[in-house]
Design a protein around this motif. Structure first.
Motif, short mmCIF file in Angstrom:
data_model
loop_
_atom_site.label_atom_id
_atom_site.label_comp_id
_atom_site.label_asym_id
_atom_site.label_seq_id
_atom_site.Cartn_x
_atom_site.Cartn_y
_atom_site.Cartn_z
N ASN A 81 17.15 52.23 34.45
CA ASN A 81 15.97 53.00 34.07
C ASN A 81 14.93 52.12 33.39
O ASN A 81 13.74 52.34 33.53
CB ASN A 81 16.35 54.15 33.13
CG ASN A 81 17.31 55.11 33.82
OD1 ASN A 81 17.21 55.31 35.01
ND2 ASN A 81 18.22 55.69 33.06
N GLU A 88 22.17 53.68 34.09
CA GLU A 88 22.84 54.95 34.30
C GLU A 88 23.75 54.82 35.51
O GLU A 88 23.33 54.33 36.55
CB GLU A 88 21.80 56.04 34.51
CG GLU A 88 22.39 57.43 34.61
CD GLU A 88 21.31 58.49 34.66
OE1 GLU A 88 20.78 58.84 33.59
OE2 GLU A 88 21.00 58.94 35.78
N LYS A 109 26.03 56.42 30.60
CA LYS A 109 24.91 55.51 30.35
C LYS A 109 25.35 54.34 29.51
O LYS A 109 26.22 54.46 28.65
CB LYS A 109 23.79 56.26 29.64
CG LYS A 109 23.25 57.41 30.48
CD LYS A 109 22.24 58.23 29.72
CE LYS A 109 21.80 59.40 30.60
NZ LYS A 109 20.83 60.24 29.95
N ASP A 137 23.59 51.17 27.23
CA ASP A 137 22.40 50.60 26.60
C ASP A 137 22.77 49.20 26.11
O ASP A 137 23.54 49.04 25.18
CB ASP A 137 21.96 51.47 25.44
CG ASP A 137 20.74 50.94 24.70
OD1 ASP A 137 20.33 49.78 24.94
OD2 ASP A 137 20.19 51.69 23.87
#
Length: 144
Positions: free
Chosen positions: A56, A62, A26, A28
């Protein structure tokens, strides 16, 4: 987890991945500002791997890829044209025999099994493999 000065956080998990099993990581970038996120996954020969991608939420992405062979892989991440980092993971075989533990009746010479007798054994594959354990019994008197 790695947080770079760009404000991008990359979570590759434990770094242990298995051949033929999907591996998820993942990214961010919510606090990184505006810019394009670029990801490349390279095998140990420098060949780019295919991957699936899901956004997401704005800035939460992801990625899933499935290693096809044993070896080291590099996840190369860039944001707004700037390098975030190169993250290395190693793909291991699905079954690691040296991590498999089997114990129970008939597995030592002190108490051999008898035909028709119930046998109980424990197979601990938690550190040896991913997926299900399948057991097949074989009659030693048959060749097939």
């Amino acid at each position: 987890v790695s947080t770079q000065s760009t404000g991008v956080k990359v979570d590759i998990g434990t770094g242990n991945i298995r051949i033929g099993q999907p591996s998820i990581f993942k990214i961010d970038s919510k606090e990184a500002g505006y810019g394009d996120l670029k990801v490349r996954i390279l095998d140990d020969q420098g060949k780019e791997m295919d991957y699936d991608y899901d956004q997401n939420d704005h800035g939460l992405d992801e990625f899933t890829f499935t290693p096809k062979k044993e070896g080291d892989y590099v996840i190369d991440v860039k944001f707004a044209g700037e390098p975030v980092g190169e993250f290395k993971v190693a793909a291991e075989p699905r079954l690691k025999l040296d991590k498999l533990n089997i114990f129970g009746d008939g597995l030592n010479s002190n108490k051999p099994l008898k035909v028709g007798e119930e046998c109980r054994m424990t197979i601990d594959a938690s550190r040896a493999m991913t997926g299900d354990v399948v057991i097949r019994e074989k009659d030693p008197s048959t060749s097939a």
